[in-house]
Write an enzyme that holds these catalytic residues in place. Structure first.
Site, PDB file in Angstrom:
ATOM      1  N   GLU A 185       0.855  -1.183   0.000  1.00 57.54           N
ATOM      2  CA  GLU A 185       0.000   0.000   0.000  1.00 57.54           C
ATOM      3  C   GLU A 185       0.892   1.234   0.000  1.00 57.54           C
ATOM      4  O   GLU A 185       1.666   1.446   0.933  1.00 57.54           O
ATOM      5  CB  GLU A 185      -0.866   0.054   1.261  1.00 57.54           C
ATOM      6  CG  GLU A 185      -2.009  -0.914   1.276  1.00 57.54           C
ATOM      7  CD  GLU A 185      -2.851  -0.725   2.540  1.00 57.54           C
ATOM      8  OE1 GLU A 185      -2.834   0.386   3.120  1.00 57.54           O
ATOM      9  OE2 GLU A 185      -3.505  -1.685   2.940  1.00 57.54           O
ATOM     10  N   ASP A 235      -6.119   8.163  10.934  1.00 59.73           N
ATOM     11  CA  ASP A 235      -4.806   7.676  11.340  1.00 59.73           C
ATOM     12  C   ASP A 235      -4.456   8.042  12.770  1.00 59.73           C
ATOM     13  O   ASP A 235      -4.727   9.142  13.230  1.00 59.73           O
ATOM     14  CB  ASP A 235      -3.732   8.229  10.396  1.00 59.73           C
ATOM     15  CG  ASP A 235      -3.751   7.497   9.072  1.00 59.73           C
ATOM     16  OD1 ASP A 235      -3.684   6.253   9.101  1.00 59.73           O
ATOM     17  OD2 ASP A 235      -3.865   8.143   8.018  1.00 59.73           O
TER      18      ASP A 235
END
Lengths: 267, 423
Positions: free
Chosen positions: A50, A61
């Site tokens: 990724e 995040d």
């Protein structure tokens, strides 16, 4: 056409193991360094990479990835650098998936982004803040370019949402292991296996689990029930905690090897 | 007149093509639950009765209107009427939305609320409602703002809230929203996020507007009683845009009434240090909604700048984007300097100290009044009071030690971004 995400997952299935999906943000510690790190991950056993694009407001995040993204932006990383990283991962032999918050793709133009990504050898895009209901342009662009589109399901998702989301996925379904943001967890808990089985009840697509996995033992635990194990923060930490890039890459290779061992020993 | 009939919507929560839900899948069930709860509540006499009672006996509604002729002499002689949201409990319009969302929180069976705040106003209102209703409360506030607004942090703590300083990014409002969203996605089972303005994912923009709509409903009747006619223009400052949507909404169908939003021009639009989204930005996604957004070529959010933290936000509510593009509302901006002149003028001519946010609306009214002349009737939303801004004003006008200097010469010295006012 180079090997795609579906082929990799199929091959892993034939080997009776889960795939190892490894995340790093482009541009940390430098664009150069991040590209080297992604290639190192492929060499050490990552099946899929990724390529994260740093964003100014990464609301899904946790602190580790948010810090690395912030540093990368301060050093001037650009969206176009993701295409460079994509090429490098492809040349190293693994399918690259871009992971990006939606506004960066929207600003580039969904269709243009898809075209540029396909041209760079990208396999598809993971969109953490885009739900299929809002994704008409991306669905059209991905159909046109043949890119995989990976949407997320979460422990909070209803059966209706899981069915609606998976019906728009291609490549695999990204199952969020628990409610929260990215970051290593000491224990994976039951929520992850529950969301995987609920998802598998409505789709034949492979289901990969993300959020919280940090070592080979946890990878093995998740590999017992998931088609793929996604690791991010723990890999980023190899780079943030190292005194220099070389020792960071050494730590990264060791962790990826441990994780690769884990996804092969879970069943 | 522009046709304002909304396009047939493929998705809920869209204003034209603005709005939407650009959030992680994990939050969708909570947004659906909230949408269902607020729809039911808005037709439930028990909910509406309880809210009306709070408005009347706790907030102090209806808020009055005040005509300000001495101020209006400096605005082309137009008649100017202020809607006094500054007189509400906690000092601004924010309490209208907060009380309603806190009631909804209880109806959804949740026990904990979180909120973002720029430098205090929405945080104090949320801490107030949480205290009133016995809810656990966490307020996210940029670290830069907690350091500069220590007294407001103390106010929130006094009310029983936990204040968390956010050190990431620019450590201001937008980062506080990021952390509030992170908290919400982690604790959504027992937690409601009391978003403070008309942005964010559906249903927030529509719901927060509906909770502030009472401002325009009251003011429309009050102006009719006072003047026997509707105003020529309704003027409000626009950060996220909640006080403006609140006063605008009841007037949208009154085709002869101009709706004028005033953004923060900061140090001037040319240099980029401003928050005039409609003057210099383009559509994009931030914090779950598609609207106008200050962003760079890559789509990274740019930092906004304003002397008023309440207007210092790089995006704007999606319904404003729709009203602007459809032509129903118009937007202009007032610079820091223009706003501070209007701030001083209202103090000196009427004995009312406005919030610096609201002073932007007053600066807009001075312009519009001069454009329309003495026959004009203007309704201005005085969204908050300025007690909280005394630190900023004292520095700006050099009031410390009593050595006041006239406005216009007070451009120095003040530290970059210091003494910001509150959202």
């Amino acid at each position: 056409m180079s090997i795609g995400v579906s082929e990799v997952l199929q091959r892993c299935r034939e080997e009776n193991r889960a795939a190892l999906v490894c995340y790093l943000p482009v541009g940390y510690p430098t664009v150069e360094g991040s590209v080297a790190a992604m290639v190192a991950m492929v060499e050490a056993g990552a099946d899929i990479v990724e390529v994260g694009i740093p964003y100014s407001d990464p609301l899904m995040d946790g602190p580790v990835i948010a810090y690395a993204a912030d540093q990368a932006l301060k050093h001037g990383v650009r969206v176009d650098d993701a295409f460079r990283a994509t090429r490098a991962v492809r040349d190293a032999g693994a399918p690259p998936l871009v992971m990006s918050y939606w506004n960066l793709i929207l600003r580039h133009g969904a269709k243009q982004f898809a075209t540029d990504l396909a041209e760079a050898g990208g396999a598809g895009i993971i969109t953490p803040d885009l739900i299929p209901d809002e994704a008409d342009d991306w669905i059209a662009a991905s159909d046109e370019t043949g890119l995989d589109r990976i949407f997320l399901v979460a422990p909070s998702s209803t059966e209706e949402r899981i069915a609606a989301v998976t019906s728009q996925c291609r490549g695999f379904v990204y199952a969020v292991s628990h409610m929260g943001v990215t970051g290593a967890r000491t224990s994976m808990g039951d929520a992850a296996s529950v969301i995987v089985s609920r998802t598998k009840a409505v789709t034949d697509l492979p289901v990969c689990v993300g959020l919280g996995v940090s070592d080979g033992t946890q990878a093995a635990e998740v590999a017992a029930y998931a088609d793929g194990v996604i690791v991010g923060s723990a890999l980023v930490r190899c780079l943030t905690e190292a005194p220099d890039l070389e020792s960071g890459l050494t730590a990264l290779r060791a962790l990826v090897a441990d994780l690769a061992e884990g996804v092969r020993s879970g069943r | 007149m522009t046709d304002l009939t909304p396009e047939p919507l493929a998705r809920p929560g869209r204003f034209g093509h603005f709005g939407g839900r650009f959030v992680p899948e994990a939050l969708i069930p909570a947004l659906e639950e909230l949408d269902e709860a607020r729809r039911k509540a808005m037709v439930d006499p028990a909910f509406l009765g309880e809210l009306e009672m709070l408005h009347r006996t706790y907030t102090g509604r209806p808020s009055i209107i005040t005509e300000v002729p001495r101020f209006a002499e400096h605005a082309g002689g137009a008649r100017i009427v202020l809607k006094r949201e500054d007189l509400n409990h906690t000092g601004s319009h924010k309490i209208n939305n907060v009380l309603a969302q806190a009631l909804l929180t209880k109806r959804m069976g949740k026990t904990r609320v979180i909120a973002e705040t720029g430098a205090g106003q929405h945080g104090v209102a949320t801490a107030t409602a949480a205290a009133l209703m016995g809810l656990d409360c966490v307020i996210y506030m940029g670290k830069v703002d907690t350091e500069r607004q220590a007294l407001n942090v103390a106010r929130m703590r006094m009310l029983g809230a936990e204040v968390k300083a956010v050190p990431t990014g620019s450590a201001t409002l937008k980062d506080a929203i990021n952390d509030a969203l992170r908290d919400w996605v982690t604790n959504v089972g027992d937690t409601h996020y009391i978003l403070g303005t008309v942005t964010g994912p559906h249903p927030f923009p529509e719901m927060v507007r509906d909770f502030h709509r009472i401002i325009g409903v009251e003011a429309r009747g009050q102006v009719l009683d006072l003047a026997g006619r509707l105003p020529d223009a309704v003027i409000a400052c626009v950060g996220g845009g909640s006080n403006a949507m609140g006063i605008f909404h009841r007037f949208i169908d009154d085709a002869g009434v101009r709706l004028i939003g005033v953004e923060a021009g900061g140090e001037g639009v040319e240099g980029g240090r401003h928050a005039a989204r409609f003057a210099a930005s383009s559509p994009g996604v931030l914090h779950g909604t598609f609207s106008y957004l200050m962003q760079d070529d890559d789509g990274q959010t740019l930092e906004s700048h304003s002397i008023s933290a309440g207007l210092d936000y790089p995006s704007v509510g999606p319904e404003h984007a729709f009203l602007r593009d459809s032509g129903r509302a118009e937007y202009r901006y007032a610079t820091d300097e223009q706003a501070m002149k209007a701030f001083e003028l209202l103090c000196r001519t009427e004995g009312i100290i406005p919030a610096i946010e609201s002073a932007h609306a007053l600066a807009g009214a001075m312009e519009v009044g001069r454009e329309l002349g003495p026959e004009a009737l203007l309704l201005v939303n005085l969204s908050g009071r300025g007690d909280k801004d005394m630190h900023t004003a004292a520095e700006y006008f050099g009031l410390i030690d009593g050595d006041a200097v006239p406005s216009g010469t007070a451009d120095e010295p003040r530290a970059e971004g210091d003494g910001r006012t509150q959202l």
